[in-house]
Design an enzyme around this catalytic site. Structure first.
Site, PDB file in Angstrom:
ATOM      1  N   ASN A  12      38.414  36.677 -50.430  1.00  0.00           N
ATOM      2  CA  ASN A  12      38.318  35.394 -49.410  1.00  0.00           C
ATOM      3  C   ASN A  12      39.422  34.531 -49.757  1.00  0.00           C
ATOM      4  O   ASN A  12      39.428  33.658 -50.491  1.00  0.00           O
ATOM      5  CB  ASN A  12      37.012  35.066 -49.835  1.00  0.00           C
ATOM      6  CG  ASN A  12      36.698  33.645 -48.568  1.00  0.00           C
ATOM      7  OD1 ASN A  12      37.580  33.403 -47.683  1.00  0.00           O
ATOM      8  ND2 ASN A  12      35.466  33.204 -48.598  1.00  0.00           N
ATOM      9  N   HIS A 185      30.617  32.041 -39.626  1.00  0.00           N
ATOM     10  CA  HIS A 185      29.389  32.239 -40.586  1.00  0.00           C
ATOM     11  C   HIS A 185      28.680  33.578 -40.299  1.00  0.00           C
ATOM     12  O   HIS A 185      27.458  33.689 -40.596  1.00  0.00           O
ATOM     13  CB  HIS A 185      28.367  31.296 -40.778  1.00  0.00           C
ATOM     14  CG  HIS A 185      29.022  30.007 -41.338  1.00  0.00           C
ATOM     15  ND1 HIS A 185      28.457  28.583 -40.879  1.00  0.00           N
ATOM     16  CD2 HIS A 185      29.659  29.568 -42.504  1.00  0.00           C
ATOM     17  CE1 HIS A 185      28.962  27.785 -41.786  1.00  0.00           C
ATOM     18  NE2 HIS A 185      29.984  28.452 -42.407  1.00  0.00           N
ATOM     19  N   ARG A 246      32.484  17.639 -40.952  1.00  0.00           N
ATOM     20  CA  ARG A 246      32.662  17.672 -39.395  1.00  0.00           C
ATOM     21  C   ARG A 246      31.522  17.204 -38.489  1.00  0.00           C
ATOM     22  O   ARG A 246      30.551  17.165 -38.730  1.00  0.00           O
ATOM     23  CB  ARG A 246      32.758  19.328 -39.099  1.00  0.00           C
ATOM     24  CG  ARG A 246      33.889  20.051 -39.709  1.00  0.00           C
ATOM     25  CD  ARG A 246      33.884  21.434 -39.264  1.00  0.00           C
ATOM     26  NE  ARG A 246      34.650  22.158 -40.367  1.00  0.00           N
ATOM     27  CZ  ARG A 246      34.237  23.422 -40.801  1.00  0.00           C
ATOM     28  NH1 ARG A 246      32.984  23.817 -40.457  1.00  0.00           N
ATOM     29  NH2 ARG A 246      34.914  23.925 -41.682  1.00  0.00           N
ATOM     30  N   GLU A 389      27.331  36.109 -48.970  1.00  0.00           N
ATOM     31  CA  GLU A 389      28.442  36.721 -48.124  1.00  0.00           C
ATOM     32  C   GLU A 389      29.195  37.947 -48.762  1.00  0.00           C
ATOM     33  O   GLU A 389      29.633  38.675 -48.227  1.00  0.00           O
ATOM     34  CB  GLU A 389      29.139  35.507 -47.529  1.00  0.00           C
ATOM     35  CG  GLU A 389      28.435  34.743 -46.753  1.00  0.00           C
ATOM     36  CD  GLU A 389      29.269  33.326 -46.317  1.00  0.00           C
ATOM     37  OE1 GLU A 389      29.159  32.421 -47.328  1.00  0.00           O
ATOM     38  OE2 GLU A 389      29.581  33.199 -45.163  1.00  0.00           O
TER      39      GLU A 389
END
Ligand code: ADP
Length: 403
Positions: A12, A185, A246, A389
């Protein structure tokens, strides 16, 4: 690939970091995990945990100039544990790629055409896709003979119907600039929705699930019979829920106002909304533990930030209940979703009419296992399902190279 090649390296790659895991798909175990941070700075750091040997975490500090140097350092750490990347047991490298646009609806073996397409998507993912590309090219240089697979954050959301994916703006302008809702996601939403079905003893095709991925970045998705039908992030990961830094949803006219009235530049507004908003903008902290601690001490700013966060979450739960028509489960995941019992309780408070409720003692249990936190009598199952993930990327990668 040799017959006994069962290992997958998951990478990643961010702009200044590389997270990695080496997994053995034969035994289903994690062999090593680690992270290189602050690539390109004097104070780069590599932390590596060799799970296979049961060894302690090793941390190395000192300048790591670029992704190439980072990956070579990772390879050296793995080799020191007898898990080198030159091993014939390594079947493939799986890369997390943030933006796959509309073209990539599934994991894809990387070739030149795929690289070109990921590059073509840089304008819609300027922060992420370049870093992902660098990671892929570096890994290719290290093991040119090995299959490299891209697993896209957007892929799971490509099943969204057109009416959920399009913004209501001029169609020609939108199409010319590929402006639409892609969602992110996706690997987590796919994994968690499937795990939730398994927790209920059902096939994913039989259940409708609202997945709430609440980490530092946060997104919700409505998953009907295993297919995503709506999600809260849009063209970029800025839309939707209130996040750590955010804003999530705002009136787009706020940005015109900031330009015209506050005299801010586009880049300044970008930083404001992506880095200085959300929980951190509201109360100065983005860690839910710290926010809860401040609330317990009577801090009103922290309490208001929490209430705004919960209010947005609740609105999405309501919206996705309407989108799905019938909800079988609500699943909480990621750092906040898995750990913050007060968030789960507050998000579902007052939603009994929707069949949703949280059992206080079940909600208080801490565990790494998927679990139900709703009372047995509730119409909708409420679950906490830890996301993974990396495992999902490894599984998708391994399945593809063995197909
Ligand atoms: P990301 O992958 O988006 O960086 P994570 O899914 O790791 O984020 O979530 C990180 C967030 O999880 C932290 O910022 C914090 O708010 C929250 N978190 C982690 N542990 C706990 C905890 N024990 N209680 C409450 N919140 C937690």
């Amino acid at each position: 690939m040799t017959a006994n090649a069962t290992r997958v390296l998951v990478l990643n790659s961010g702009s200044s970091s590389v997270k990695y895991q080496l997994l053995d798909m034969g035994s289903g175990t994690r062999l090593a995990v680690g992270l290189v941070e602050r690539i390109g700075e004097e104070t780069s750091r590599l932390s590596h945990t060799p799970l296979a040997t049961g060894g302690d975490k090793r941390e190395t500090e000192g300048p790591i100039a670029d992704h190439d140097a980072a990956l070579k350092a990772v390879a050296a750490e793995l080799a020191a544990d007898g898990l080198g990347l030159d091993s014939p047991e390594l079947a493939a490298i799986g890369h997390r790629v943030v933006h796959g646009g509309l073209k990539f609806t599934a994991p894809t073996v990387i070739d030149d055409a795929v690289l070109k397409e990921i590059e073509r998507l840089v304008p819609v993912a300027p922060l992420h896709n370049p870093a992902n590309l660098t990671g892929i090219r570096t890994a290719q240089a290290l093991r040119p003979d090995l299959p490299q697979v891209a697993v896209f954050d957007t892929a799971f959301h490509t099943t969204m119907p057109e009416y959920a994916a399009r913004y209501a703006i001029d169609v020609e302008t939108a199409d010319a600039h590929r402006i639409r809702r892609y969602g992110f996601h996706g690997t987590s939403h796919a994994y968690v929705s499937r795990k939730t079905a398994a927790l209920l003893g059902k096939d994913p095709s039989e259940v409708n699930v609202i997945v709430l991925h609440l980490g530092n970045g946060a997104s919700a998705s409505a998953v009907a019979g295993g297919r995503c039908v709506d999600t809260s992030m849009g063209l970029t990961p800025l839309e939707g829920l209130v996040m750590g830094t955010r804003s999530g949803d705002i009136d787009p006219a706020v940005t015109f106002h900031l330009r015209r009235v506050a005299g801010m530049s586009t880049d300044e507004i970008d930083v404001l909304l992506n880095k200085k908003s959300g929980l951190v903008g509201l109360c100065g902290d983005n860690d839910m533990r710290e926010i809860r601690r401040r609330i317990d001490e009577g801090d009103e700013r922290a309490e208001l930030a929490f209430d705004i966060y919960i209010h947005r979450l609740k609105k999405y739960i309501g919206a996705y209940t309407a989108v799905l028509g019938r909800v079988d489960a609500v699943a909480f995941t990621a750092g906040v979703g898995e750990n913050a019992a007060p968030v789960r309780e507050a998000a579902l408070a007052g939603l009994e009419e929707l069949g949703m409720a949280v059992d206080a003692s079940r909600n208080a249990v801490r565990s790494d296992e998927p679990r139900l936190i709703s009372p047995d009598s509730a119409r909708v199952a409420v679950a906490v399902v830890p996301t993974d993930e990396e495992l999902e990327i490894a599984q998708q990668t391994y399945a593809l190279v063995n197909a």
